[in-house]
Motif scaffolding. Structure first.
Motif, PDB file in Angstrom:
ATOM      1  N   VAL A 371      37.606   9.486 -63.217  1.00 44.87           N
ATOM      2  CA  VAL A 371      36.712   9.848 -62.110  1.00 44.87           C
ATOM      3  C   VAL A 371      35.560   8.862 -62.099  1.00 44.87           C
ATOM      4  O   VAL A 371      34.850   8.709 -63.103  1.00 44.87           O
ATOM      5  CB  VAL A 371      36.174  11.280 -62.277  1.00 44.87           C
ATOM      6  N   VAL A 373      31.956   7.866 -60.462  1.00 45.87           N
ATOM      7  CA  VAL A 373      30.861   8.512 -59.726  1.00 45.87           C
ATOM      8  C   VAL A 373      29.726   7.511 -59.554  1.00 45.87           C
ATOM      9  O   VAL A 373      28.980   7.222 -60.501  1.00 45.87           O
ATOM     10  CB  VAL A 373      30.343   9.756 -60.473  1.00 45.87           C
ATOM     11  N   LEU A 385      25.108  16.009 -61.376  1.00 48.96           N
ATOM     12  CA  LEU A 385      26.294  16.858 -61.533  1.00 48.96           C
ATOM     13  C   LEU A 385      26.890  17.248 -60.183  1.00 48.96           C
ATOM     14  O   LEU A 385      28.125  17.284 -60.039  1.00 48.96           O
ATOM     15  CB  LEU A 385      25.961  18.089 -62.366  1.00 48.96           C
ATOM     16  N   VAL A 388      29.170  14.559 -59.296  1.00 51.71           N
ATOM     17  CA  VAL A 388      30.435  14.640 -60.027  1.00 51.71           C
ATOM     18  C   VAL A 388      31.344  15.669 -59.361  1.00 51.71           C
ATOM     19  O   VAL A 388      32.562  15.468 -59.229  1.00 51.71           O
ATOM     20  CB  VAL A 388      30.189  15.000 -61.505  1.00 51.71           C
ATOM     21  N   VAL A 406      32.338  21.691 -62.819  1.00 49.42           N
ATOM     22  CA  VAL A 406      32.912  20.504 -63.449  1.00 49.42           C
ATOM     23  C   VAL A 406      33.681  20.894 -64.704  1.00 49.42           C
ATOM     24  O   VAL A 406      34.806  20.439 -64.942  1.00 49.42           O
ATOM     25  CB  VAL A 406      31.812  19.480 -63.786  1.00 49.42           C
ATOM     26  N   LEU A 417      35.305   9.946 -67.359  1.00 41.74           N
ATOM     27  CA  LEU A 417      34.296  10.106 -66.312  1.00 41.74           C
ATOM     28  C   LEU A 417      33.361   8.898 -66.374  1.00 41.74           C
ATOM     29  O   LEU A 417      32.670   8.690 -67.371  1.00 41.74           O
ATOM     30  CB  LEU A 417      33.520  11.406 -66.550  1.00 41.74           C
ATOM     31  N   LEU A 419      30.134   7.186 -64.966  1.00 39.96           N
ATOM     32  CA  LEU A 419      28.883   7.432 -64.247  1.00 39.96           C
ATOM     33  C   LEU A 419      28.158   6.112 -64.097  1.00 39.96           C
ATOM     34  O   LEU A 419      27.637   5.553 -65.073  1.00 39.96           O
ATOM     35  CB  LEU A 419      28.020   8.442 -65.009  1.00 39.96           C
ATOM     36  N   ILE A 432      24.393  15.641 -68.763  1.00 37.35           N
ATOM     37  CA  ILE A 432      25.574  14.851 -69.140  1.00 37.35           C
ATOM     38  C   ILE A 432      26.014  15.203 -70.556  1.00 37.35           C
ATOM     39  O   ILE A 432      27.209  15.363 -70.835  1.00 37.35           O
ATOM     40  CB  ILE A 432      25.261  13.348 -69.011  1.00 37.35           C
ATOM     41  N   VAL A 444      32.862  10.230 -71.439  1.00 34.98           N
ATOM     42  CA  VAL A 444      31.934   9.764 -70.402  1.00 34.98           C
ATOM     43  C   VAL A 444      31.548   8.321 -70.709  1.00 34.98           C
ATOM     44  O   VAL A 444      31.111   8.004 -71.819  1.00 34.98           O
ATOM     45  CB  VAL A 444      30.674  10.651 -70.338  1.00 34.98           C
TER      46      VAL A 444
END
Length: 1015
Positions: A371, A373, A385, A388, A406, A417, A419, A432, A444
């Motif tokens: 994912v 973002v 968030l 997300v 999430v 993920l 970011l 996070i 992440v």
């Protein structure tokens, strides 16, 4: 064809088993890739060279290609041959691999078989296409940056997407519509313009009883095609839409295979999505598109074994990622072990590009998807968030509901993920961290100009690209920053090549840009209108505009840095601006001397936000700004603030040098010389400011404090320039008052610099004038007057020596000793005494009185060893070696070897040259064998290189033996022969100083009487 060697290119290029893949250099990877694209066919050598090197602007010799092929061949088949994989076949080379040994060949073989069997054996065809897609580990040729590989990768990506579409078609034929809907949703999000995939999704949704969702999926595609391309959906998708609207019975799912005896599978016609082989695919996102790619769906009714992660498409890279292969490997290793990783680095350094590359390369480790973002457009940490949530395709949620949504979606799934751009939203770090804690398999990967500073975070710094250390073409072409510059320049000027004519200028451009990829990408396209030299002179202008499709904050370097500057509080902004006066970096103690105590917090904030870098050149932290960052900070300084901080900077460095100056004469020499070397750029900046501001007394103090450093480190040219400028500026100053000796000391420093350059008349004149002025000055401290007089008289003595006036020299040295003997310990007095005793020994040696010479030199040596003074020690050792060369050559050799070691410790290359040559003269007559003679010739080469590096003799008071050197050279040349002599001499010139010192230490003692002493 041989199958024992496995080569894989559907992902990063690998040779060997996936568990023990061989590590190839970038060049060998490119050579192998250039052969793989024509595997089984002969690739002419000229074509191979063009593929491998022409894209980088290089034109290698034929031997370079042969050497690369030879190394690759030995790597593919360790041993001595006969070779069976990489064959020489006129007019080039052939890679002979069986299909099962080359993943791309196996992929195409399976895909062709699946296409052929799709109508007659859909289950078998589905198995073949699944096996074909499982071969993909990431984007094809992911770590090969050449243009030919990118073209081939695009072709293969087209085929992969055809395979994905075929898999979707076959799943529908086989009645697996329930299982494939989540995967098709992910694929359509990743490839929104692929109509075949969208048609498969529409049909699958309809067959699941979700007619409204099917119609919405069609409408989303229609709107996207209109907005992006200005076109309507194709006839196949329109017919399917109409069939869904009228609930055409032809759309009903076929019976699952095996449910009715003898039932034929539904034909792949009508409303079934057909495989389009000629359509141009939408930009590919690689494995991040989702788990359907390369995986067999589970049986119907098996339930959901994983969460349905719906990723945003990863940003498409329109240019290759250059110079980051090692960074990528390290990051992938970190992602294997850690769960919260933050890529930090200055603006424009390429954090997002590296994060996307890592996400693509690591996709097979995250079966539940990736994912992405983007956060740059957000202005509130509380919105992270919810962003997300949107990226996951979930209904909108805010506050604690966003975290819950999430966590519910990701659950225990193994997902990545990404970011992107967190630096302005650091208050979201707690959220996070909570997400990471509650999703035990989620990793992440954040990008930020500052770390998140939460538990469990691992910071991975993204440094600028490496810039060339030198100006040689080989070194320049090997630097990733230059490779990026050349690549971007050729995009607008295809004929641009980095070669011998412009390599040095291109290296200067990349160094001036600090190796920052964004800065390089902004500057390089200006090659279309500017030559490299003119571009270098206009870099500020070159960085003022960039591609229109970049975010506004990245279209210029100033905008990028303005973004970072805007995130700072006012005290940190103030420090950021003021740091721009430093050149070459700074330490915390020096910074606190300039700014006062209490700046650590602001400095730490600048380091965290990557506006300041930190290194450890001598084991202690040293801070610096990259050149574009420094220029940005300087532009923000107002005139009054610039004047204030420049004065503080200059005064702080004068104080630092005045603390250092006495240390150059004692046991702390090595440490303080190294420390001053690191500060030398700041010292010169302080000097330039003082002269420009009319603060001549400050410039004179700095010159007096620095002259011995300049002497010992060979910075003679700059030392003479500074001393002469102060002397000229001080002309006519009254010789009275406490500061009357300031210009006198500048003249003493000027005398030392001119003597080191061999300008003996100028040196004598400077010292004589300084002596007269010191004696005429009134109102000065008596100790300081005597110190100045002793310095001048000592200088006049060594000038007399080299001029042949031995009586005058002896008288001057004796007088200097008498003047300095009673001076305090913290003055130049003790140093002048021990040096002049050694120089008196040199006078006696020149006069032929070896015994008197030994007495004086040994007296000076004892004083030098007592005070830990390496300079006076090696002066004494050189003279003792000359005294004892004819009577005790083994002892003379030990003196020279010790002096060589001390010279290296001090970084005194001029002194090292004398000692190395003296050692060769001492040993040449008894070289005793080719290897010993070769070692001596290498020392001659090292001496020559050391002298050329400095540019001057510096220690002109040494009694050198030119006749002995010439004789030694002839003897060694006769022993080795001219060819080997030249080879060893060149090797010595290239050798590092430490290696030359080690070689000198291994020279065997002389057992018989050696050559006569130089006198």
């Amino acid at each position: 064809m041989r199958s024992g060697v496995a080569v894989r290119v559907l992902g990063a290029l690998e040779v060997g088993s996936s568990a023990a893949a061989a590590v190839l250099s970038p060049t060998l990877r490119t050579v192998l890739a250039a052969l793989v694209v024509d595997a089984g066919r002969v690739v002419p050598a000229s074509v191979l060279a063009e593929r491998v090197w022409e894209d980088a602007g290089m034109r290698p010799a034929t031997s370079t290609l042969h050497s690369s092929v030879s190394r690759l061949r030995r790597l593919l088949e360790p041993g001595a041959g006969p070779w069976q994989v990489l064959l020489t076949r006129a007019p080039g080379y052939q890679l002979a691999l069986a299909p099962e040994s080359l993943d791309v060949a196996r992929f195409e073989q399976l895909l062709r078989r699946a296409l052929a069997a799709a109508g007659s054996d859909p289950a078998g065809a589905r198995g073949d296409v699944a096996e074909a897609l499982r071969l993909w580990r990431g984007p094809a040729y992911a770590d090969v940056e050449a243009e030919f590989a990118r073209q081939e990768a695009r072709r293969l990506e087209n085929l992969r997407l055809e395979g994905v579409e075929l898999a979707a078609r076959l799943d529908l034929v086989l009645g697996r519509h329930h299982e494939v809907v989540p995967d098709l949703q992910e694929l359509v999000l990743a490839h929104p313009l692929r109509e075949e995939l969208r048609a498969a999704l529409v049909l699958a949704l309809y067959r699941c009883g979700r007619q409204a969702d099917a119609l919405q999926a069609f409408e989303d595609g229609r709107r996207l095609l209109a907005e992006e391309l200005g076109i309507d959906p194709g006839p196949q998708l329109r017919r399917l839409h109409e069939a869904v609207l009228r609930q055409d019975p032809a759309l009903e799912a076929p019976a699952a295979p095996g449910s009715t005896a003898g039932a034929e599978p539904a034909p792949a016609t009508g409303a079934e999505p057909a495989l389009a082989t000629g359509a141009e695919p939408a930009p590919a996102t690689g494995p991040a598109a989702g788990p359907a790619v390369g995986s067999e769906p589970g049986p119907a009714g098996a339930g959901t074994a994983r969460p349905a992660v719906v990723p945003d498409a990863l940003p498409l890279a329109t240019t290759p990622l250059l110079g980051r292969s090692e960074d990528l490997e390290r990051l992938l290793d970190v992602l294997e072990r850690e769960r919260l990783v933050t890529l930090t680095g200055t603006g424009g350094v390429g954090k997002t590009r590296l994060a996307v590359a890592a996400a693509l390369a690591a996709a097979d480790r995250f079966p539940d998807g990736t994912v992405f973002v983007p956060l740059a457009v957000l202005d509130d940490a509380a919105a992270v968030l919810p962003a997300v949530v949107r990226a996951l395709g979930l209904p909108a949620a805010e506050g604690p509901h966003a975290l819950a949504a999430v966590v519910a979606q990701l659950g225990a799934g193994r997902a990545l993920l990404v970011l992107d751009n967190c630096e302005h939203l650091l208050d979201a770090a707690v959220d996070i961290a909570a997400l990471v804690r509650r999703c035990p398999q989620v990793v992440v990967l954040a990008t930020s100009r500052a770390p998140l500073r939460v538990s469990g975070e691992v910071e991975h710094r993204v440094a600028p690209l490496r810039v060339p250390a030198g100006t040689g073409v080989e070194d320049v072409l090997g630097a990733p920053a230059v490779q990026l510059f050349a690549e971007r320049a050729r995009a607008v000027a295809p004929g641009f090549v980095v070669d011998e004519r412009n390599a040095a200028v291109v290296a200067d451009i990349c160094r001036a840009l600090g190796g920052i990829p964004l800065a390089i990408e902004l500057a390089a396209p200006r090659i279309r209108v500017l030559g490299p030299a003119e571009l270098l002179s206009r870099l500020d202008q070159a960085l003022t505009s960039g591609p229109r499709d970049l975010p506004a904050r990245q279209r210029t370097m100033r905008a990028t840095l303005d973004w970072s500057y805007g995130l700072l509080d006012e005290p940190t902004r103030r420090l950021y601006r003021r740091l721009s006066v430093f050149t070459g970096g700074w330490t915390l103690p020096v910074l606190e001397d300039v700014e006062g105590p209490g700046v650590l917090e602001q400095l730490e904030a600048l380091v965290e936000t990557s506006l300041v870098t930190v290194g450890f050149p001598d084991g202690e932290p040293r801070y610096a700004m990259l050149v574009p960052t420094q220029q940005h900070a300087r532009r923000l300084l107002g005139d009054d603030e610039l004047e204030e901080v420049s004065r503080a900077h200059a005064e702080a460095h004068v104080r630092l040098l005045e603390r250092a100056a006495p240390q150059y004469r004692g046991p702390g020499q090595v440490d303080w010389l190294q420390r001053t070397e690191l500060e030398h750029a700041n010292v010169l900046a302080a000097f330039e400011w003082a002269m420009a501001a009319g603060e001549h007394a400050t410039a004179a103090r700095l010159t007096w404090a620095a002259w011995l450093f300049w002497w010992l480190r060979g910075h003679v040219l700059v030392g003479r320039r500074c001393a002469q400028a102060v002397v000229d500026a001080s002309a006519g100053s009254p010789l009275e008052g406490p500061s009357a000796l300031v210009p006198v000391r500048a003249r003493i420093a000027l005398g030392a610099m001119t003597f080191a350059q061999g300008d003996f008349p100028a040196a004598t004149g400077s010292w004589a004038r300084a002596l007269a002025d010191a004696e005429r000055a009134v109102g000065v401290d008596p100790v300081e007057r005597e110190e100045a007089r002793a310095n001048c008289i000592a200088g006049i003595g060594i000038c007399a020596q080299v001029g042949g006036d031995l009586a005058g020299a002896a008288e001057a040295h004796q007088r200097a000793i008498e003047l300095a003997r009673d001076l305090p310990q913290d003055t130049y007095g003790p140093w002048i005494v021990r040096l002049n005793r050694v120089w008196l020994g040199t006078v006696h040696l020149r006069a032929g009185d070896a015994d008197a010479a030994r007495r004086q030199v040994e007296s000076g040596l004892a004083l030098a060893r007592r005070d830990g003074d390496r300079l006076a020690t090696f002066l004494a050792l050189y003279n003792l070696a000359q005294v004892e060369a004819g009577t005790d050559p083994a002892r003379a050799l030990r003196h020279l070897q010790e002096g060589i070691e001390l010279s290296e410790q001090m970084g005194d290359l001029a002194n090292l040259a004398y000692f190395l040559e003296a050692l060769v003269v001492l040993r040449a007559s008894g070289a005793g064998g080719g290897e010993d003679a070769a070692a001596l010739v290498r020392l001659l080469g090292a001496a020559s290189a050391a002298r050329e590096t400095v540019g001057f003799e510096v220690h002109n008071y040494y009694l050198s033996d030119g006749v002995g050197r010439d004789a030694a050279e002839r003897r060694l040349c006769d022993e080795l022969g001219e060819q080997r002599y030249a080879q060893e001499l060149a090797a010595g010139r290239r050798a590092p100083v430490a290696e030359s010192v080690r070689t000198a230490g291994l020279v065997r003692p002389v057992t018989a009487a050696g050559p006569s002493p130089a006198s």
